[in-house]
Design a protein around this motif. Structure first.
Motif, mmCIF file in Angstrom:
data_model
loop_
_atom_site.group_PDB
_atom_site.id
_atom_site.type_symbol
_atom_site.label_atom_id
_atom_site.label_comp_id
_atom_site.label_asym_id
_atom_site.label_seq_id
_atom_site.Cartn_x
_atom_site.Cartn_y
_atom_site.Cartn_z
ATOM 1 N N LEU A 36 0.858 -1.177 0.000
ATOM 2 C CA LEU A 36 0.000 0.000 0.000
ATOM 3 C C LEU A 36 0.897 1.231 0.000
ATOM 4 O O LEU A 36 1.884 1.281 0.722
ATOM 5 C CB LEU A 36 -0.914 0.017 1.237
ATOM 6 N N GLU A 37 0.549 2.197 -0.817
ATOM 7 C CA GLU A 37 1.368 3.399 -0.921
ATOM 8 C C GLU A 37 0.467 4.624 -0.990
ATOM 9 O O GLU A 37 -0.593 4.605 -1.615
ATOM 10 C CB GLU A 37 2.249 3.327 -2.168
ATOM 11 N N GLU A 38 0.890 5.677 -0.325
ATOM 12 C CA GLU A 38 0.192 6.964 -0.357
ATOM 13 C C GLU A 38 1.051 7.932 -1.167
ATOM 14 O O GLU A 38 2.195 8.199 -0.809
ATOM 15 C CB GLU A 38 0.003 7.474 1.078
ATOM 16 N N VAL A 39 0.508 8.444 -2.269
ATOM 17 C CA VAL A 39 1.292 9.258 -3.186
ATOM 18 C C VAL A 39 0.605 10.608 -3.399
ATOM 19 O O VAL A 39 -0.597 10.660 -3.684
ATOM 20 C CB VAL A 39 1.489 8.557 -4.548
ATOM 21 N N ALA A 40 1.379 11.677 -3.275
ATOM 22 C CA ALA A 40 0.848 13.021 -3.524
ATOM 23 C C ALA A 40 0.716 13.259 -5.020
ATOM 24 O O ALA A 40 1.535 12.794 -5.814
ATOM 25 C CB ALA A 40 1.760 14.074 -2.902
ATOM 26 N N ILE A 41 -0.324 13.965 -5.418
ATOM 27 C CA ILE A 41 -0.556 14.259 -6.836
ATOM 28 C C ILE A 41 0.623 15.023 -7.427
ATOM 29 O O ILE A 41 0.980 14.846 -8.601
ATOM 30 C CB ILE A 41 -1.863 15.062 -7.006
ATOM 31 N N GLU A 42 1.270 15.842 -6.614
ATOM 32 C CA GLU A 42 2.420 16.607 -7.105
ATOM 33 C C GLU A 42 3.552 15.698 -7.591
ATOM 34 O O GLU A 42 4.359 16.104 -8.437
ATOM 35 C CB GLU A 42 2.947 17.529 -6.002
ATOM 36 N N ASP A 43 3.628 14.460 -7.069
ATOM 37 C CA ASP A 43 4.660 13.527 -7.519
ATOM 38 C C ASP A 43 4.442 13.082 -8.958
ATOM 39 O O ASP A 43 5.377 12.658 -9.642
ATOM 40 C CB ASP A 43 4.703 12.294 -6.601
ATOM 41 N N PHE A 44 3.167 13.161 -9.417
ATOM 42 C CA PHE A 44 2.846 12.802 -10.803
ATOM 43 C C PHE A 44 2.836 14.018 -11.728
ATOM 44 O O PHE A 44 3.150 13.911 -12.905
ATOM 45 C CB PHE A 44 1.471 12.130 -10.882
ATOM 46 N N ALA A 45 2.450 15.168 -11.188
ATOM 47 C CA ALA A 45 2.163 16.349 -12.012
ATOM 48 C C ALA A 45 3.356 16.792 -12.849
ATOM 49 O O ALA A 45 3.191 17.281 -13.969
ATOM 50 C CB ALA A 45 1.689 17.505 -11.127
ATOM 51 N N ASP A 46 4.569 16.623 -12.336
ATOM 52 C CA ASP A 46 5.749 17.071 -13.068
ATOM 53 C C ASP A 46 6.109 16.144 -14.229
ATOM 54 O O ASP A 46 6.939 16.493 -15.069
ATOM 55 C CB ASP A 46 6.946 17.166 -12.113
ATOM 56 N N GLN A 47 5.487 14.943 -14.286
ATOM 57 C CA GLN A 47 5.890 13.957 -15.287
ATOM 58 C C GLN A 47 4.783 13.621 -16.292
ATOM 59 O O GLN A 47 5.075 13.235 -17.421
ATOM 60 C CB GLN A 47 6.330 12.672 -14.575
ATOM 61 N N ALA B 197 -12.837 6.759 -12.359
ATOM 62 C CA ALA B 197 -11.678 7.069 -13.198
ATOM 63 C C ALA B 197 -11.692 8.511 -13.683
ATOM 64 O O ALA B 197 -10.635 9.101 -13.934
ATOM 65 C CB ALA B 197 -11.622 6.117 -14.390
ATOM 66 N N ASP B 198 -12.874 9.117 -13.821
ATOM 67 C CA ASP B 198 -12.982 10.496 -14.323
ATOM 68 C C ASP B 198 -12.927 11.537 -13.209
ATOM 69 O O ASP B 198 -13.168 12.721 -13.476
ATOM 70 C CB ASP B 198 -14.290 10.657 -15.116
ATOM 71 N N LEU B 199 -12.623 11.113 -12.016
ATOM 72 C CA LEU B 199 -12.538 12.054 -10.903
ATOM 73 C C LEU B 199 -11.460 13.097 -11.181
ATOM 74 O O LEU B 199 -10.316 12.762 -11.506
ATOM 75 C CB LEU B 199 -12.213 11.309 -9.608
ATOM 76 N N GLN B 200 -11.822 14.378 -11.093
ATOM 77 C CA GLN B 200 -10.879 15.454 -11.348
ATOM 78 C C GLN B 200 -9.931 15.631 -10.170
ATOM 79 O O GLN B 200 -10.358 15.704 -9.021
ATOM 80 C CB GLN B 200 -11.644 16.761 -11.611
ATOM 81 N N LEU B 201 -8.651 15.671 -10.482
ATOM 82 C CA LEU B 201 -7.627 15.780 -9.457
ATOM 83 C C LEU B 201 -7.421 17.231 -9.043
ATOM 84 O O LEU B 201 -7.518 18.141 -9.858
ATOM 85 C CB LEU B 201 -6.311 15.195 -9.962
ATOM 86 N N GLN B 202 -7.133 17.419 -7.754
ATOM 87 C CA GLN B 202 -6.919 18.752 -7.212
ATOM 88 C C GLN B 202 -5.502 18.864 -6.647
ATOM 89 O O GLN B 202 -4.932 17.869 -6.200
ATOM 90 C CB GLN B 202 -7.930 19.042 -6.096
ATOM 91 N N PRO B 203 -4.930 20.061 -6.663
ATOM 92 C CA PRO B 203 -3.608 20.240 -6.054
ATOM 93 C C PRO B 203 -3.632 19.878 -4.568
ATOM 94 O O PRO B 203 -4.652 20.037 -3.900
ATOM 95 C CB PRO B 203 -3.325 21.732 -6.265
ATOM 96 N N LYS B 204 -2.530 19.374 -4.069
ATOM 97 C CA LYS B 204 -2.355 18.996 -2.674
ATOM 98 C C LYS B 204 -3.263 17.845 -2.244
ATOM 99 O O LYS B 204 -3.569 17.674 -1.072
ATOM 100 C CB LYS B 204 -2.568 20.188 -1.744
ATOM 101 N N SER B 205 -3.709 17.065 -3.210
ATOM 102 C CA SER B 205 -4.481 15.859 -2.891
ATOM 103 C C SER B 205 -3.563 14.639 -2.997
ATOM 104 O O SER B 205 -2.414 14.745 -3.430
ATOM 105 C CB SER B 205 -5.670 15.713 -3.846
ATOM 106 N N LYS B 206 -4.083 13.475 -2.605
ATOM 107 C CA LYS B 206 -3.282 12.251 -2.616
ATOM 108 C C LYS B 206 -4.116 11.086 -3.114
ATOM 109 O O LYS B 206 -5.354 11.128 -3.066
ATOM 110 C CB LYS B 206 -2.764 11.925 -1.208
#
Length: 336
Positions: free
Chosen positions: A260-271, A306-315
């Protein structure tokens, strides 16, 4: 180095016993002393205390005494130097070891401080190791420290002491786990930690229900009651055993693995361009599945669309086998 010192000590002790043995034999047969008188003469000779002889010595006995004094002086001097070297060397090694640990702790940032390394503290340490999260343990039991100091960074002392908390890097820490068995001790730790670091996320153990509210008022963000959790867990094993066993597999796959892993959206946003969960496409890229979404306000969404809109500072909460989690971290360069 310690083994070398010990071998020298054994040599010195052997030489000391040998000189005493030879001295007793020499006086016994050269001067015809009794065994007790021979032992007495040997002791006062090798220690050079200056007492008088039991009886006048022959020329042979006097020559023997001279050689006995000279040899004993050198042997006892050697023994004293070895013992002194051993003591000073041991203290130096301890100082070097403590300095090395202190330097490692001083280099940590956003680490975890675990107060108490009993049953709960040790379990917390195992999981932190599995997630490769740096942590420092504050413990006052020297036996516990000596048993685990090869693998864990320890600060010896009382966690209620502000100076000990500072030595563990409380100002730079991100989390603190108060895992001591006494609720009062945990309460004081929480109070002290909150005063020293306002932004610290504090998790405290509690044994009594009445302590939970007090710990929260003192500044604990989360209060865990192991006894209550254990009772609920055992009851759940009766009601739905397979589901609970499956959940246990998720959380305790292994000491050095996670699924199980908890990942911040910011870790994906740059890539990748990630406006929705579908854009991440984690299932195809890594084999992992997103089972939860944490909104910036802390609201949890289980099994999000799957269509859930992502928000900054979410995980996002990601589920996968250990090798899939490892691939996730590699593909997206997620710092663990």
């Amino acid at each position: 180095m310690i083994k070398l010192f010990r071998s020298k000590i054994y040599i010195a002790l052997t030489l000391m016993v040998l000189v005493l043995f030879l001295g007793v034999l020499g006086y016994r047969f050269l001067s015809d002393f009794s065994w007790l008188d021979a032992f007495y003469m040997t002791v006062i000779t090798v220690t050079t205390v200056g007492f008088s002889e039991v009886k006048p010595l022959s020329i042979e006995a006097k020559i023997f005494t001279v050689f006995l004094i000279i040899s004993s002086v050198f042997i006892f001097a050697f023994a004293i130097s070895v013992i002194t070297e051993y003591i000073l060397g041991r203290n130096s090694l301890q100082l070097l070891k403590k300095k090395k640990v202190k330097n490692k702790i001083n280099s940590l940032v956003n680490h975890v401080i675990v107060c108490g390394y009993g049953r709960n503290g040790a379990q917390a340490g195992e999981r932190l190791n599995a997630y490769k999260r740096p942590f420092v343990v504050i413990e006052r039991n020297k036996e516990v420290i000596e048993k685990h100091e090869a693998d864990i960074l320890f600060v010896e002392g009382d966690a209620n002491d502000d100076e000990v908390l500072k030595e563990a890097g409380i100002e730079r820490a991100q989390y603190l786990i108060a895992a001591m068995p006494d609720d009062a001790a945990n309460l004081f730790v929480v109070l002290s930690a909150r005063q020293l670091n306002k932004n610290l996320f504090i998790i405290s153990r509690a044994s009594l229900i009445t302590s939970q509210k007090k710990l929260e008022l003192a500044g604990a963000n989360k209060v865990i009651m192991p006894d209550k959790i254990g009772g609920d867990h055992m009851a759940s094993l009766v009601v739905m055993p397979d589901l609970i066993t499956f959940m246990d597999k998720l959380s305790v796959e292994g000491v050095h693995t996670t699924n199980l892993e908890e990942v911040a959206i910011e870790d994906f946003a740059d890539q990748v361009e990630c406006n929705s969960l579908r854009d991440l496409n984690l299932r195809q890229k890594t084999g992992c599945t997103i089972i939860g979404y944490i909104e910036p306000n802390g609201n949890y969404i289980i099994n999000p669309e799957a269509d859930l809109q992502l928000q900054p500072k979410s995980k996002v909460i990601v589920l996968g086998r250990p090798e899939q989690i490892e691939k996730l971290n590699e593909v997206f360069h997620i710092r663990q």
